[in-house]
Write a protein that holds these residues in place. Structure first.
Motif, PDB file in Angstrom:
ATOM      1  N   TRP A 244       0.801  -1.229   0.000  1.00 43.21           N
ATOM      2  CA  TRP A 244       0.000   0.000   0.000  1.00 43.21           C
ATOM      3  C   TRP A 244       0.838   1.284   0.000  1.00 43.21           C
ATOM      4  O   TRP A 244       0.422   2.279  -0.623  1.00 43.21           O
ATOM      5  N   PRO A 245       2.008   1.363   0.682  1.00 41.97           N
ATOM      6  CA  PRO A 245       2.713   2.661   0.685  1.00 41.97           C
ATOM      7  C   PRO A 245       3.121   3.134  -0.708  1.00 41.97           C
ATOM      8  O   PRO A 245       3.129   4.334  -0.970  1.00 41.97           O
ATOM      9  N   VAL A 246       3.454   2.204  -1.607  1.00 41.29           N
ATOM     10  CA  VAL A 246       3.916   2.624  -2.932  1.00 41.29           C
ATOM     11  C   VAL A 246       2.773   2.728  -3.936  1.00 41.29           C
ATOM     12  O   VAL A 246       3.004   3.044  -5.104  1.00 41.29           O
ATOM     13  N   THR A 247       1.541   2.463  -3.490  1.00 40.17           N
ATOM     14  CA  THR A 247       0.389   2.578  -4.384  1.00 40.17           C
ATOM     15  C   THR A 247      -0.443   3.826  -4.119  1.00 40.17           C
ATOM     16  O   THR A 247      -1.442   4.054  -4.817  1.00 40.17           O
ATOM     17  N   LEU A 248      -0.068   4.645  -3.143  1.00 40.83           N
ATOM     18  CA  LEU A 248      -0.856   5.828  -2.797  1.00 40.83           C
ATOM     19  C   LEU A 248      -0.935   6.783  -3.987  1.00 40.83           C
ATOM     20  O   LEU A 248       0.068   7.055  -4.649  1.00 40.83           O
ATOM     21  N   ALA A 249      -2.132   7.299  -4.215  1.00 45.35           N
ATOM     22  CA  ALA A 249      -2.388   8.079  -5.435  1.00 45.35           C
ATOM     23  C   ALA A 249      -1.608   9.382  -5.479  1.00 45.35           C
ATOM     24  O   ALA A 249      -1.349   9.912  -6.565  1.00 45.35           O
ATOM     25  N   ASP A 250      -1.225   9.927  -4.318  1.00 42.76           N
ATOM     26  CA  ASP A 250      -0.537  11.215  -4.321  1.00 42.76           C
ATOM     27  C   ASP A 250       0.990  11.088  -4.400  1.00 42.76           C
ATOM     28  O   ASP A 250       1.706  12.072  -4.227  1.00 42.76           O
ATOM     29  N   ARG A 251       1.490   9.888  -4.664  1.00 43.11           N
ATOM     30  CA  ARG A 251       2.936   9.711  -4.849  1.00 43.11           C
ATOM     31  C   ARG A 251       3.345  10.154  -6.245  1.00 43.11           C
ATOM     32  O   ARG A 251       2.625   9.942  -7.219  1.00 43.11           O
ATOM     33  N   ALA A 252       4.533  10.744  -6.349  1.00 46.91           N
ATOM     34  CA  ALA A 252       5.056  11.112  -7.670  1.00 46.91           C
ATOM     35  C   ALA A 252       5.464   9.869  -8.455  1.00 46.91           C
ATOM     36  O   ALA A 252       5.281   9.797  -9.670  1.00 46.91           O
ATOM     37  N   VAL A 253       6.028   8.883  -7.759  1.00 45.53           N
ATOM     38  CA  VAL A 253       6.385   7.600  -8.359  1.00 45.53           C
ATOM     39  C   VAL A 253       5.599   6.531  -7.624  1.00 45.53           C
ATOM     40  O   VAL A 253       5.721   6.401  -6.406  1.00 45.53           O
ATOM     41  N   ARG A 254       4.791   5.776  -8.344  1.00 44.00           N
ATOM     42  CA  ARG A 254       3.918   4.824  -7.658  1.00 44.00           C
ATOM     43  C   ARG A 254       3.802   3.533  -8.449  1.00 44.00           C
ATOM     44  O   ARG A 254       4.148   3.455  -9.626  1.00 44.00           O
ATOM     45  N   MET A 255       3.294   2.530  -7.757  1.00 41.01           N
ATOM     46  CA  MET A 255       3.066   1.220  -8.362  1.00 41.01           C
ATOM     47  C   MET A 255       1.572   1.021  -8.560  1.00 41.01           C
ATOM     48  O   MET A 255       0.773   1.297  -7.657  1.00 41.01           O
ATOM     49  N   HIS A 256       1.191   0.550  -9.733  1.00 45.09           N
ATOM     50  CA  HIS A 256      -0.200   0.229 -10.038  1.00 45.09           C
ATOM     51  C   HIS A 256      -0.349  -1.289  -9.997  1.00 45.09           C
ATOM     52  O   HIS A 256       0.272  -2.005 -10.789  1.00 45.09           O
ATOM     53  N   VAL A 257      -1.144  -1.771  -9.067  1.00 40.66           N
ATOM     54  CA  VAL A 257      -1.287  -3.203  -8.841  1.00 40.66           C
ATOM     55  C   VAL A 257      -2.625  -3.677  -9.394  1.00 40.66           C
ATOM     56  O   VAL A 257      -3.661  -3.034  -9.173  1.00 40.66           O
ATOM     57  N   SER A 258      -2.613  -4.794 -10.104  1.00 44.63           N
ATOM     58  CA  SER A 258      -3.851  -5.395 -10.586  1.00 44.63           C
ATOM     59  C   SER A 258      -3.773  -6.903 -10.422  1.00 44.63           C
ATOM     60  O   SER A 258      -2.687  -7.496 -10.489  1.00 44.63           O
ATOM     61  N   VAL A 259      -4.930  -7.519 -10.184  1.00 45.67           N
ATOM     62  CA  VAL A 259      -5.022  -8.967  -9.978  1.00 45.67           C
ATOM     63  C   VAL A 259      -6.189  -9.474 -10.808  1.00 45.67           C
ATOM     64  O   VAL A 259      -7.241  -8.816 -10.892  1.00 45.67           O
ATOM     65  N   SER A 260      -6.029 -10.634 -11.417  1.00 53.09           N
ATOM     66  CA  SER A 260      -7.135 -11.248 -12.143  1.00 53.09           C
ATOM     67  C   SER A 260      -7.129 -12.750 -11.907  1.00 53.09           C
ATOM     68  O   SER A 260      -6.079 -13.350 -11.611  1.00 53.09           O
ATOM     69  N   ALA A 261      -8.297 -13.359 -12.031  1.00 53.34           N
ATOM     70  CA  ALA A 261      -8.460 -14.804 -11.913  1.00 53.34           C
ATOM     71  C   ALA A 261      -9.391 -15.257 -13.033  1.00 53.34           C
ATOM     72  O   ALA A 261     -10.507 -14.759 -13.142  1.00 53.34           O
TER      73      ALA A 261
END
Length: 593
Positions: A244-261
C-alpha cells in the motif's frame, strides 16, 4: 503466497525505470488453443523429481494446466550476459542476478530486494518447482526479448556424479543453456499464451507453473486448495497489505497493482475502501510531513527515523492475508519501512483498553541509516533483527524498536487494572454503559463498582435527562438505581443494547439505539464525563468535544440533535461524533409537544 507477492513486488520496485510501475498477478488456466503448444514445447524430456508429490510429466498429462503470471512493466527487464562466467557491468547484471545467481543483492541505491531470494519464492510457490521467465529490455537503442524455463528440484547423485537439481529449458549447449532470444522468444511466448508486451514496453513476466493454492490460514496438514477465485482474492489482499505505501495516489512515483483470476479482474483493497488501510495511509502522511515525531538514539546521538500515528474508531482488520502478517481486529501496530517505502513488518504495540478502539502507526527509517536497517533484515525482508549486527548498527536497531514501543504505550494510554464489565438489566430511566474512546474498559452495561474495591477508572454513562421544563422527576442516579418520581405524560425513550462504532459518510461515529413511543420529539446530547464523576461544563482550550451528528430513523439520517417521531413505537439511532482520550456521557430527552 504472501512471501511471493512481497518478494516479487520488491524486485519489481527496485527495477523501476519510470514514474508508473505496473505490477500484475494473473491466475490463468491454459486454454485449449494453447494447451497443445505447452505439451509439444515443454513436455518432452521434462525433468522428474522422485521426492515430489507432483511432477511436470504428470501435470502435462492432466486435464488442466494452471499458472500464475507475475508481471511488471515500466521496469528495466533482465539484460546483460547470459553466462555467469562473463564479466558484466554493475548495471548490466539483471539476468545474472535473477536467473543464474542466488542471493545476490540488487545493485540499486535504496534497493529493498535480493534477487536470489525473490527468485526462490517463485519456485516455492510452484507445486512442480518450475517457472518460465519472459523478459524484454533495452540494449542500446534496441529492444531485446528473452525466454527461458527453469526448474529447481531435489539434488541427486547418479552413478557417483552429483547433480544440483537445477534444470533449464531453452537452447541447451554442452555446458550451458541459453534462452530463446528476439523473435524466437516472442513467438514462443505467444504460442504459450503468455502475457506480452506493448510497443516499447520493458519488464519481466515470471510464470509460476501449477501454483500452490493451499489455504494459508489452515495448518499445512489440513490445508485445502482454494478455488481460483478465492486465491485471486487472497493475492489481492496480500498485495494491498504489503504494497500500500507505494500505491498511494498522491505519490510522484507509484506502483499500479492489478489482480485477475480466469480473466476476471479482482479488486485490490486500498485506502479508498478499507478503513484500516486508510488510517495507515494517514499515519504515513503524518510521518512524512511536518507533524512527524523524530525518534532518536542518545548514545550515540543519532536520529533513527520519523514516526506518525492515527487513532481508529471501529475499524477492524478482517483480511486473511493481513492475519498472516499479524493484523487481526482493531489495529495497534506500527508499519515499519525504510527507503524503498515497502512494508517490512507490522510491529504490534500496546493495545487500547476497548476492543473497538485502536491506532495505526508508521515508522520510516532515516535514509542515512538505510544500509543499517537493510543489513538487519532476514532474507525474507520481514523484520529488523539486531542480533545479526554488531556495534552501533545493533544499537540503532534495538533502540529504534524500543522508541517505537514507547510511542505505542503513550498512544494507548495507561493500562486499566481491576475493572470488570458485567451485564445488568437495562432500566427505563438509566443504564451504565462501559465504553470509552481511546482509553476504555468494558463493552456493555455495568454496575458502577462491580468489584467493590473503589471507583472504576474511566467508565462512561449513558443517561436520560428529565423532559425540558417538567420540573418534576430526577435524573437517574449515577449508580443505576431507579428513583420514584411523578407520573410522566409522555413515554420516556429507552436505550436498546450497548453503543457500537460504525462508519457514516466516511466518518467514525458512535451509535446508540433508542426505542420510543410517539408522537414525540427527541433531543440527543453528548458530553465529556470526567474522572471525578461529573460532566465537563467548560470546553478546555483547544480541546475537542463530542457532538451529536444526527439521528437515523427508517433509514434516513436527520442532521442535528432533534428528531421528530411519528405515532406508534419506533426505534431510531443517535449518531455521535466521538473524541479521542475521553469518556462520554450520552443523554436523550423528550421535548414537550
Amino acid at each position: 503466497m504472501t512471501v511471493l507477492v512481497r518478494e516479487s513486488a520488491q524486485n519489481s520496485w527496485d527495477a523501476k525505470t519510470s514514474a508508473a510501475v505496473s505490477f500484475k498477478l494473473d491466475l490463468i488456466t491454459v486454454s485449449p488453443a494453447h494447451r497443445q503448444a505447452w505439451v509439444e514445447l515443454l513436455a518432452p524430456s521434462a525433468p522428474t523429481d522422485p521426492a515430489a508429490a507432483r511432477t511436470l510429466p504428470a501435470l502435462f498429462r492432466s486435464s488442466t494446466i494452471r499458472y500464475l503470471a507475475v508481471s511488471d512493466r515500466g521496469t528495466s527487464g533482465l539484460g546483460g550476459p547470459t553466462r555467469s562466467d562473463v564479466y558484466a557491468e554493475p548495471n548490466q547484471r539483471g539476468w545474472l542476478s535473477f536467473v543464474l545467481n542466488s542471493g545476490e543483492r540488487q545493485d540499486v541505491d535504496g534497493g529493498g530486494g535480493t534477487y536470489g531470494y525473490g527468485k526462490g519464492a517463485f519456485f516455492l510457490a510452484s507445486r512442480v518447482g518450475t517457472v518460465l521467465i519472459y523478459t524484454r529490455f533495452r540494449e542500446g537503442d534496441q529492444l531485446r526479448s528473452r525466454l527461458i524455463g527453469s526448474a529447481l528440484l531435489s539434488s541427486t547423485t547418479v552413478n557417483g556424479v552429483p547433480y544440483t537439481g537445477r534444470h533449464w529449458w531453452g537452447l541447451p549447449g554442452p555446458d550451458h543453456c541459453d534462452p530463446l532470444s528476439g523473435q524466437d522468444a516472442d513467438v514462443t511466448a505467444r504460442r504459450l499464451g503468455l502475457p506480452g508486451f506493448e510497443k516499447n514496453e520493458t519488464g519481466t513476466t515470471v510464470v509460476v507453473i501449477d501454483p500452490d493454492l493451499s489455504d494459508p490460514s489452515l495448518p499445512d496438514d489440513d490445508a485445502d486448495e482454494m478455488s481460483t477465485e478465492a486465491a485471486g482474492r487472497y493475492l489481492a489482499d496480500a498485495a494491498a497489505w504489503n504494497l500500500w505505501p507505494v500505491t498511494l495516489a498522491d505519490r510522484a512515483v507509484r506502483m499500479h497493482v492489478s489482480v485477475s483470476a480466469h480473466g476476471v479482474r479482482v479488486p485490490v483493497p486500498s485506502e479508498h475502501d478499507d478503513a484500516v488501510l486508510a488510517n495507515f495511509a494517514a499515519a504515513y502522511r503524518t510521518a512524512m510531513g511536518e507533524r512527524a515525531t523524530a525518534l532518536f538514539c542518545m548514545r550515540p546521538k543519532q536520529e533513527l527515523g520519523r514516526f506518525g500515528h492515527q487513532d481508529t474508531f471501529g475499524a477492524k482488520v478482517t483480511s486473511p492475508a493481513a492475519a498472516e502478517l499479524g493484523l487481526v481486529g482493531s489495529p495497534h501496530h506500527v508499519c515499519l519501512m525504510r527507503l524503498p517505502d515497502l512494508v517490512v513488518q507490522y510491529l504490534p504495540g500496546q493495545t487500547k483498553a476497548h476492543p473497538d478502539v485502536g491506532y495505526t502507526a508508521v515508522f520510516k527509517a532515516n535514509d542515512e541509516l538505510d544500509s543499517t536497517f537493510s543489513k538487519s533484515e532476514p532474507p525474507t525482508h520481514d523484520g529488523w533483527v539486531d542480533v545479526q549486527l554488531t556495534g552501533r548498527d545493533a544499537t540503532f536497531i534495538r533502540v529504534a524498536r524500543k522508541r517505537m514501543l514507547e510511542q505505542c504505550s503513550a498512544i494507548a494510554g495507561p493500562k486499566t487494572q481491576g475493572s470488570q464489565a458485567i451485564a445488568v438489566p437495562v432500566g427505563s430511566i438509566a443504564q451504565r454503559l462501559g465504553f470509552l474512546l481511546s482509553s476504555v474498559g468494558g463493552t456493555g452495561a455495568a454496575d458502577s463498582n462491580p468489584a467493590g474495591d473503589g471507583a472504576i477508572y474511566g467508565w462512561a454513562e449513558s443517561r436520560f435527562a428529565a423532559p425540558t421544563g417538567s420540573g418534576s422527576g430526577a435524573v437517574a442516579p449515577r449508580h443505576g438505581r431507579r428513583t420514584t418520581s411523578a407520573p410522566r405524560r409522555q413515554s420516556r425513550p429507552m436505550l436498546v443494547g450497548s453503543p457500537f462504532f460504525a462508519s457514516h459518510a466516511g466518518r467514525a461515529v458512535l451509535v446508540q439505539k433508542v426505542r420510543v413511543s410517539g408522537p414525540t420529539t427527541l433531543r440527543g446530547s453528548a458530553s465529556v464525563f470526567t474522572g471525578e464523576g461529573s460532566l465537563e461544563t467548560t470546553r478546555p482550550a483547544g480541546g475537542a468535544v463530542p457532538e451529536v451528528l444526527g439521528w437515523r430513523l427508517d433509514g434516513n439520517v436527520t442532521l442535528g440533535d432533534l428528531v421528530e417521531v411519528d405515532e406508534g413505537t419506533s426505534e431510531c439511532e443517535l449518531l455521535v461524533l466521538p473524541v479521542v482520550d475521553a469518556a462520554v456521557d450520552v443523554a436523550v430527552e423528550t421535548i414537550p409537544q
